[in-house]
Design a protein around this motif. Structure first.
Motif, PDB file in Angstrom:
ATOM      1  N   THR A  48     -14.914 -32.458  96.190  1.00  0.00           N
ATOM      2  CA  THR A  48     -16.264 -32.842  95.763  1.00  0.00           C
ATOM      3  C   THR A  48     -16.447 -32.724  94.255  1.00  0.00           C
ATOM      4  N   ILE A  49     -15.735 -31.804  93.613  1.00  0.00           N
ATOM      5  CA  ILE A  49     -15.917 -31.595  92.173  1.00  0.00           C
ATOM      6  C   ILE A  49     -15.664 -32.876  91.364  1.00  0.00           C
ATOM      7  N   PRO A  50     -14.534 -33.575  91.541  1.00  0.00           N
ATOM      8  CA  PRO A  50     -14.322 -34.791  90.739  1.00  0.00           C
ATOM      9  C   PRO A  50     -15.385 -35.858  91.000  1.00  0.00           C
ATOM     10  N   TRP A  51     -15.775 -36.004  92.271  1.00  0.00           N
ATOM     11  CA  TRP A  51     -16.768 -37.022  92.630  1.00  0.00           C
ATOM     12  C   TRP A  51     -18.130 -36.702  92.017  1.00  0.00           C
ATOM     13  N   ASP A  52     -18.568 -35.469  92.152  1.00  0.00           N
ATOM     14  CA  ASP A  52     -19.877 -35.094  91.628  1.00  0.00           C
ATOM     15  C   ASP A  52     -19.885 -35.136  90.098  1.00  0.00           C
ATOM     16  N   SER A  53     -18.769 -34.761  89.494  1.00  0.00           N
ATOM     17  CA  SER A  53     -18.667 -34.845  88.035  1.00  0.00           C
ATOM     18  C   SER A  53     -18.799 -36.290  87.569  1.00  0.00           C
ATOM     19  N   TYR A  54     -18.196 -37.207  88.321  1.00  0.00           N
ATOM     20  CA  TYR A  54     -18.308 -38.638  87.991  1.00  0.00           C
ATOM     21  C   TYR A  54     -19.761 -39.107  88.077  1.00  0.00           C
ATOM     22  N   LEU A  55     -20.489 -38.623  89.079  1.00  0.00           N
ATOM     23  CA  LEU A  55     -21.899 -38.999  89.216  1.00  0.00           C
ATOM     24  C   LEU A  55     -22.700 -38.534  88.006  1.00  0.00           C
ATOM     25  N   LEU A  56     -22.455 -37.327  87.553  1.00  0.00           N
ATOM     26  CA  LEU A  56     -23.189 -36.801  86.405  1.00  0.00           C
ATOM     27  C   LEU A  56     -22.833 -37.540  85.124  1.00  0.00           C
ATOM     28  N   LYS A  57     -21.551 -37.817  84.924  1.00  0.00           N
ATOM     29  CA  LYS A  57     -21.124 -38.508  83.709  1.00  0.00           C
ATOM     30  C   LYS A  57     -21.678 -39.922  83.641  1.00  0.00           C
ATOM     31  N   ASN A  58     -21.935 -40.520  84.791  1.00  0.00           N
ATOM     32  CA  ASN A  58     -22.445 -41.893  84.827  1.00  0.00           C
ATOM     33  C   ASN A  58     -23.942 -41.942  85.131  1.00  0.00           C
ATOM     34  N   ASP A  59     -24.607 -40.797  84.979  1.00  0.00           N
ATOM     35  CA  ASP A  59     -26.072 -40.722  85.089  1.00  0.00           C
ATOM     36  C   ASP A  59     -26.613 -41.199  86.437  1.00  0.00           C
ATOM     37  N   VAL A  60     -25.848 -40.957  87.505  1.00  0.00           N
ATOM     38  CA  VAL A  60     -26.363 -41.297  88.832  1.00  0.00           C
ATOM     39  C   VAL A  60     -27.439 -40.292  89.233  1.00  0.00           C
ATOM     40  N   TRP A  61     -27.213 -39.036  88.900  1.00  0.00           N
ATOM     41  CA  TRP A  61     -28.247 -38.021  89.086  1.00  0.00           C
ATOM     42  C   TRP A  61     -28.160 -37.035  87.919  1.00  0.00           C
ATOM     43  N   ASP A  62     -29.194 -36.283  87.711  1.00  0.00           N
ATOM     44  CA  ASP A  62     -29.232 -35.359  86.582  1.00  0.00           C
ATOM     45  C   ASP A  62     -30.151 -34.194  86.922  1.00  0.00           C
ATOM     46  N   TYR A  63     -30.209 -33.229  86.027  1.00  0.00           N
ATOM     47  CA  TYR A  63     -31.051 -32.055  86.231  1.00  0.00           C
ATOM     48  C   TYR A  63     -31.641 -31.633  84.887  1.00  0.00           C
ATOM     49  N   PRO A  64     -32.856 -31.152  84.879  1.00  0.00           N
ATOM     50  CA  PRO A  64     -33.447 -30.648  83.636  1.00  0.00           C
ATOM     51  C   PRO A  64     -32.687 -29.412  83.160  1.00  0.00           C
ATOM     52  N   GLU A  65     -32.473 -29.305  81.879  1.00  0.00           N
ATOM     53  CA  GLU A  65     -31.720 -28.183  81.337  1.00  0.00           C
ATOM     54  C   GLU A  65     -32.376 -26.840  81.641  1.00  0.00           C
ATOM     55  N   ASP A  66     -33.710 -26.855  81.745  1.00  0.00           N
ATOM     56  CA  ASP A  66     -34.380 -25.581  82.001  1.00  0.00           C
ATOM     57  C   ASP A  66     -34.430 -25.221  83.485  1.00  0.00           C
ATOM     58  N   ALA A  67     -33.801 -26.071  84.341  1.00  0.00           N
ATOM     59  CA  ALA A  67     -33.805 -25.791  85.784  1.00  0.00           C
ATOM     60  C   ALA A  67     -32.556 -25.068  86.246  1.00  0.00           C
ATOM     61  N   VAL A  68     -31.572 -24.922  85.328  1.00  0.00           N
ATOM     62  CA  VAL A  68     -30.318 -24.276  85.701  1.00  0.00           C
ATOM     63  C   VAL A  68     -30.030 -23.137  84.741  1.00  0.00           C
ATOM     64  N   ILE A  69     -29.102 -22.278  85.162  1.00  0.00           N
ATOM     65  CA  ILE A  69     -28.734 -21.140  84.312  1.00  0.00           C
ATOM     66  C   ILE A  69     -28.031 -21.609  83.056  1.00  0.00           C
ATOM     67  N   GLY A  70     -27.203 -22.654  83.181  1.00  0.00           N
ATOM     68  CA  GLY A  70     -26.541 -23.215  82.013  1.00  0.00           C
ATOM     69  C   GLY A  70     -25.037 -23.268  82.123  1.00  0.00           C
ATOM     70  N   THR A  71     -24.444 -22.450  82.990  1.00  0.00           N
ATOM     71  CA  THR A  71     -22.990 -22.459  83.172  1.00  0.00           C
ATOM     72  C   THR A  71     -22.586 -23.697  83.959  1.00  0.00           C
ATOM     73  N   THR A  72     -21.601 -24.448  83.446  1.00  0.00           N
ATOM     74  CA  THR A  72     -21.182 -25.686  84.101  1.00  0.00           C
ATOM     75  C   THR A  72     -19.664 -25.741  84.202  1.00  0.00           C
ATOM     76  N   PHE A  73     -19.186 -26.599  85.069  1.00  0.00           N
ATOM     77  CA  PHE A  73     -17.757 -26.883  85.215  1.00  0.00           C
ATOM     78  C   PHE A  73     -17.622 -28.385  85.407  1.00  0.00           C
ATOM     79  N   TRP A  74     -16.954 -29.051  84.488  1.00  0.00           N
ATOM     80  CA  TRP A  74     -16.887 -30.507  84.492  1.00  0.00           C
ATOM     81  C   TRP A  74     -18.300 -31.114  84.518  1.00  0.00           C
ATOM     82  N   LYS A  75     -19.187 -30.532  83.753  1.00  0.00           N
ATOM     83  CA  LYS A  75     -20.592 -30.935  83.650  1.00  0.00           C
ATOM     84  C   LYS A  75     -21.421 -30.555  84.882  1.00  0.00           C
ATOM     85  N   ILE A  76     -20.777 -30.012  85.928  1.00  0.00           N
ATOM     86  CA  ILE A  76     -21.502 -29.653  87.151  1.00  0.00           C
ATOM     87  C   ILE A  76     -22.054 -28.239  86.994  1.00  0.00           C
TER      88      ILE A  76
END
Length: 631
Positions: A48-76
């Motif tokens: 799931t990591i490569p697939w979800d990372s692809y979704l984020l890189k291509n702006d299929v879905w996103d999240y507000p920066e203030d809604a997460v702690i901030g730690t990411t892996f491959w943008k996830i």
């Protein structure tokens, strides 16, 4: 609360549910369950990591920066990574929980055979079997499998077209082209097994977590925890705030997880169900090569007679013993299968004698069975035909010894190679003691003198208890130590544990006799020792004539107290049993469930109903069982 919104979703909704299901499953959980969950977690996260990372890189879905702690892996974000884990874990637990009621090997498909014309009794038996097990019509399964494969392939094609076209169908297309090829692969390998197990084993793990995650996703989207790009989605809502893509995502991922669990069950059903093919001990965490070999084994290489006989044994267990049927859900692998087969053999042998029309017929049947056991035991040992199931063996035993087919099949399936013959002979001796009761001949109406009742002293009672119950406990423990030999137990300690098991079997038989005094009286039997009865100026014939007598109630209390005393003297031996394969938990659960019958009878000291089938309510039985597993 900035930076915590996504974490709050897990804290409030996913983690509590995971903990709740874990608590519910924990008493029944085995090492094999941990193996399946661990494997699926690794597969789910890494795929799931490569697939979800692809979704984020291509702006299929996103999240507000203030809604997460901030730690990411491959943008996830790390919270999203945790979602992969928690969803897989929850759905796997639900799948494992609902599958505890079945033995997977019994649901393996078999190639069609041309059986002889069935008798009326056999036809009725097959109709009864449909109530418990799905009939595996091979041709029907293949047709449905082909239709399912075409449908899944069509979804892949649709997904590929949506991704190629871009625009609003991108998100849906990416879901389909990522998930459906894996579903297609799992379906191709295990569709016959998936279609054969009860519908609830497939639908509940898919629909229940999906419905809950739809609810959680709705709240998250409403609060803006994550956002779907309207340019990449259809904009269709299943209901307010829940995009159709999100709904499909959770549905299809839960299908993936459930099919993955069922594929594991499928391969374990094969490698545990056919010891003549996989003729080695199966560890709790089987090697990957063994799992692949089991999953890729063609249906034509299955042993249809073994599957059919196992189904018969399961039906017998479900019909005759609620206590052991419940306890069997804790055992795993080959041990569970062999224990069910042992129970079916003992029950069929008992029925063979009890259902004979006359004493002479019963004695002949007992002699035939004794000869069949002796010869089959000698053959298996001399030929070293360990676990070998010949296609014509069932009919040979039936024809050679003129035994009913069900009795012949249960003898065929009994793993005599690993069992001592002495307790089996002792079991037959117990049936012989039953034949010494004066009312064995159902056609006779005459009064019979008291001297013909075989249980005259407490020593006779103990011997009878050993023969009909202690022997079964002895055989059960031999199977436990065969499948899970413990290096930390010496031969002397093992013998002591088995003897304690024999004593426990005697105690449980005392409880069984206490419960069924009135019921046995209707059959012309009285298992209370004659010298006990004499203390109250009673005779066995008087008990048969009228079981509800004051002295009989007092003697029942005496018998129950004796049973409870033997139970307390020997129950510590249970804790010395191997923990592998659910052996210790299963034995403890079965014993406590049956001892509870004795406790309830002592509580109802003044009552003696003729029929005692509901001595312990289902809710109390389940509560006692769960407490025993958690001890």
């Amino acid at each position: 609360m900035a930076g915590l919104e996504y974490a709050i979703v897990h804290t409030k909704y996913t983690i509590p549910v995971a903990l709740l299901i874990t608590i519910l499953l924990q008493p029944f959980k085995t090492s094999v369950d941990n193996y399946k969950i661990t494997c699926l977690l690794i597969i789910a996260v890494t795929s799931t990591i490569p697939w979800d990372s692809y979704l984020l890189k291509n702006d299929v879905w996103d999240y507000p920066e203030d809604a997460v702690i901030g730690t990411t892996f491959w943008k996830i974000p790390v919270e999203e990574l945790f979602f992969f884990v928690i969803q897989t874990y929850i759905t796997s637990l639900v799948c494992i929980l609902v599958s505890k009621s079945i033995i997977p090997t019994a649901f393996l498909p078999t190639l069609p055979v041309t059986p002889p014309s069935p008798s009326i009794e056999e036809a009725n038996l097959r109709l009864q079997k449909k109530k418990y097990l799905v009939q595996n019509d091979y041709k029907r399964l293949r047709r449905i499998g082909l239709f399912g494969a075409i449908f899944i392939a069509s979804l892949v094609a649709i997904g590929a077209k949506l991704v190629h076209s871009g625009g609003q169908g991108t998100y849906m297309g990416l879901i389909l082209v990522w998930a459906c090829p894996v579903i297609f692969f799992l379906w191709g390998l295990s569709h016959q097994y998936i279609l054969s197990v009860p519908y609830k084993n497939v639908l509940i793990p898919i629909l229940l977590p999906t419905s809950y995650l739809w609810f959680v996703d709705t709240l998250a989207l409403k609060n803006g925890t994550w956002v779907i790009n309207p340019d990449k989605s259809f904009g269709i809502k299943l209901w307010k705030y829940l995009d159709i893509e999100e709904a499909v995502f959770f549905l299809i991922t839960n299908i993936l997880i459930t099919f993955g669990q069922l594929a594991f069950d499928h391969t374990l059903a094969v490698i545990n169900g056919f010891p003549e093919i996989f003729n080695f001990a199966i560890p709790s965490w089987p090697p990957f090569s063994v799992m692949v070999r089991g999953l890729s084994m063609a249906v034509r290489n299955y042993t249809p007679r073994r599957i059919s006989n196992l189904r018969d044994a399961i039906m017998k267990l479900q019909n005759k013993s609620r206590s052991f049927s419940l306890a069997s859900s804790v055992f795993e692998g080959r041990l569970r299968i062999d224990l069910v087969l042992l129970y079916a053999f003992c029950r069929n042998a008992d029925d063979l004698i009890d259902e004979a029309e006359t004493r002479e017929e019963a004695q002949k049947a007992l002699a035939k069975l004794s000869e069949a056991i002796s010869n089959t035991f000698s053959y298996r040992r001399s030929e070293k035909a360990s676990f070998k199931i010949e296609n014509n063996l069932k009919s040979s035993i039936s024809m050679l010894y003129n035994l009913p087919e069900e009795m012949a099949s249960s003898l065929e399936m009994l793993p005599l190679e690993v069992l001592p013959v002495k307790p089996i002979q002792g079991l037959l001796e117990g049936f012989g003691m039953d034949l010494r009761f004066p009312s064995t001949d159902k056609t006779e109406k005459k009064q019979v003198p008291d001297g013909e009742f075989p249980i005259r002293t407490e020593s006779d009672l103990k011997r009878y208890g050993y023969c009909v119950a202690g022997t079964v406990a002895e055989l059960l423990l031999h199977l436990v130590f065969h499948h899970y030999p413990s290096k930390g137990i010496t031969k002397k300690e093992r013998a002591e544990i088995i003897q304690a098991g024999v004593n426990m079997g005697i105690a449980l038989q005392y409880i069984n006799i206490s419960r069924d005094i009135a019921k046995d009286a209707l059959m012309g039997r009285c298992y209370i020792p004659s010298d006990w009865l004499a203390e109250y100026n009673l005779t066995p014939a008087m008990v048969v004539e009228k079981a509800d007598r004051h002295g009989v109630r007092l003697l029942r209390r005496r018998l129950l107290r004796s049973a409870i005393e033997i139970y307390h003297q020997n129950r510590s031996a249970i804790e010395k049993l191997p923990t592998h394969g659910g052996a210790r938990k299963g034995v403890r659960g079965a014993v406590e469930n049956y001892v509870e019958i004795g406790r309830v009878l002592l509580e109802r000291d003044g009552d003696m109903p003729i029929w005692n089938d509901e001595t312990v309510s289902k809710s109390r039985r389940l509560w006692v069982f769960v407490k025993a597993l958690c001890a």
